[in-house]
Design a protein around this motif. Structure first.
Motif, PDB file in Angstrom:
ATOM      1  N   GLY A   3       0.772  -1.282   0.072  1.00  0.00           N
ATOM      2  CA  GLY A   3      -0.032  -0.019   0.155  1.00  0.00           C
ATOM      3  C   GLY A   3       0.735   1.180   0.074  1.00  0.00           C
ATOM      4  O   GLY A   3       0.218   2.336   0.260  1.00  0.00           O
ATOM      5  N   GLN A  57       2.274   3.369  -2.488  1.00  0.00           N
ATOM      6  CA  GLN A  57       2.320   3.497  -3.834  1.00  0.00           C
ATOM      7  C   GLN A  57       3.592   4.724  -4.281  1.00  0.00           C
ATOM      8  O   GLN A  57       4.319   4.414  -5.085  1.00  0.00           O
ATOM      9  N   ASP A  89      -5.130  -0.011   4.947  1.00  0.00           N
ATOM     10  CA  ASP A  89      -5.493   1.360   4.689  1.00  0.00           C
ATOM     11  C   ASP A  89      -5.031   1.792   3.487  1.00  0.00           C
ATOM     12  O   ASP A  89      -3.981   2.470   3.259  1.00  0.00           O
ATOM     13  N   PRO A  90      -6.134   2.069   2.349  1.00  0.00           N
ATOM     14  CA  PRO A  90      -5.572   2.441   0.813  1.00  0.00           C
ATOM     15  C   PRO A  90      -5.286   4.080   0.882  1.00  0.00           C
ATOM     16  O   PRO A  90      -4.556   4.381  -0.232  1.00  0.00           O
ATOM     17  N   ASN A  91      -5.528   4.678   1.981  1.00  0.00           N
ATOM     18  CA  ASN A  91      -5.227   6.113   1.845  1.00  0.00           C
ATOM     19  C   ASN A  91      -3.808   6.415   2.396  1.00  0.00           C
ATOM     20  O   ASN A  91      -3.285   7.603   2.436  1.00  0.00           O
ATOM     21  N   MET A  92      -3.262   5.270   2.924  1.00  0.00           N
ATOM     22  CA  MET A  92      -2.050   5.692   3.808  1.00  0.00           C
ATOM     23  C   MET A  92      -0.755   5.980   2.481  1.00  0.00           C
ATOM     24  O   MET A  92       0.083   6.749   3.233  1.00  0.00           O
ATOM     25  N   THR A 132      -0.340   7.448  -0.051  1.00  0.00           N
ATOM     26  CA  THR A 132      -0.822   8.541  -1.272  1.00  0.00           C
ATOM     27  C   THR A 132       0.075   9.637  -0.937  1.00  0.00           C
ATOM     28  O   THR A 132       0.808   9.756  -0.018  1.00  0.00           O
ATOM     29  N   GLU A 172      -0.627  12.521  -0.739  1.00  0.00           N
ATOM     30  CA  GLU A 172      -1.338  13.596   0.223  1.00  0.00           C
ATOM     31  C   GLU A 172      -1.312  13.222   1.667  1.00  0.00           C
ATOM     32  O   GLU A 172      -0.494  14.120   2.437  1.00  0.00           O
ATOM     33  N   SER A 173      -1.122  12.016   2.043  1.00  0.00           N
ATOM     34  CA  SER A 173      -0.913  11.482   3.360  1.00  0.00           C
ATOM     35  C   SER A 173       0.512  11.675   3.674  1.00  0.00           C
ATOM     36  O   SER A 173       0.857  12.217   4.753  1.00  0.00           O
ATOM     37  N   SER A 185       1.924  15.271   3.976  1.00  0.00           N
ATOM     38  CA  SER A 185       1.174  16.271   5.045  1.00  0.00           C
ATOM     39  C   SER A 185       2.000  15.976   6.204  1.00  0.00           C
ATOM     40  O   SER A 185       2.665  16.653   6.936  1.00  0.00           O
ATOM     41  N   ARG A 220       2.739  -0.563   7.419  1.00  0.00           N
ATOM     42  CA  ARG A 220       1.691  -1.103   6.804  1.00  0.00           C
ATOM     43  C   ARG A 220       0.754  -1.738   7.887  1.00  0.00           C
ATOM     44  O   ARG A 220      -0.563  -1.670   7.873  1.00  0.00           O
TER      45      ARG A 220
END
Lengths: 176, 101
Positions: free
Chosen positions: A48, A50, A120-123, A125, A127-128, A131, B52
């Protein structure tokens, strides 16, 4: 499905890593190292992360390995003979020491098992990570940029040939 | 069968040990350097795996710093290797023992 993919990629990376340290000519080692880095990038996608996978391909398999290939090509190397020269005893002693370290690492990692969270697919990215990187880790980020600057200056001063004394010498020799 | 944290930790331990074996058995400084890169990547894999499964984003941010340091390290290390090759004419690390004793 995920397990099969993991096993295939893991075997690929282990095989590439073994080829890196057993190849005779450095250029083959470099190419197998690229393969190992690519398989690690695939593992990052599976975890996860990417953005890190993209950076693995761009920075490691791209920039760093280009540097390696450039140096290997520039130095015009013959095949390394070090495996024959150091002898079997020293070689197997080295592998035995590495196996000992493997036992130590496994023992150390046994205390940190058992975590299991949903992916968690948003981890991973941009953006995360951005930040966090430009928030809490702002100072280390700036220090890293200074480190890269220092590396640039250091490399230039390291590989600069000391031409002026030589040229003065030869010119002086010709004149006299 | 699901992929758990143990699988990734085992893989990174194996990769780290292969890199260590390369450092201990090879005498060609370029291949030793590549083995060090392999060990750095194994550590990165551990960071991402923990990031993860914990879950905690800080591990991935640390991998960024490891990559930045690795880039600087590779540039300086290869510059040193080029300088060694110019002076000694070979990349055998047994011939570079001025500071050993």
């Amino acid at each position: 499905m995920e397990a099969i993919l993991f096993i295939v990629i893991a075997l690929m990376s282990i095989g590439a890593a073994i080829m890196v340290i057993t190849q005779r000519s450095p250029i083959n080692s470099v190419l197998y190292l690229v393969l190992a880095f690519f398989s690690l990038a695939i593992l990052y996608v599976m975890l996860g992360a990417q953005l890190l996978a993209a950076f693995q391909v761009i920075v490691y398999a791209g920039a760093i390995m280009v540097l390696f290939v450039f140096v290997v090509m520039m130095l015009n190397l013959s095949k390394a003979q070090d495996w024959e020269r150091i002898g079997a005893i020293r070689r197997w002693l080295g592998f035995a020491a590495a196996a000992g370290v493997f036992l130590i690492v496994v023992t150390a990692l046994r205390g940190s098992l058992g975590y299991n969270a949903e992916l968690d697919p948003n981890m991973g990215t941009i953006e995360s990570i951005g930040s966090v990187l430009f928030g809490r880790y702002m100072l280390p980020f700036e220090v890293a940029s200074v480190l890269l600057l220092v590396a640039i200056v250091g490399v230039v001063s390291l590989v600069k040939r000391e031409e002026p004394p030589k040229s003065v010498e030869t010119k002086g020799g010709e004149a006299s | 069968m699901t992929v758990t944290l143990e699988w990734y930790l085992g893989l990174s331990a194996i990769l780290f040990v292969i890199g260590l074996g390369g450092v201990l058995t090879r005498r060609n400084v370029l291949i030793i350097f590549m083995s060090i890169e392999l060990m750095l990547n194994a550590a990165n894999l551990t960071f991402v795996a923990f990031s993860r499964y914990l879950p905690n984003i800080d591990g991935q941010v640390f991998v960024f710093f490891v990559m930045a340091v690795a880039a600087a390290e590779v540039a300086v290390g290869l510059a040193i290797i080029v300088t060694i090759y110019r002076r000694k004419g070979s990349l055998d690390i047994d011939q570079v023992n001025l500071m050993k004793w």
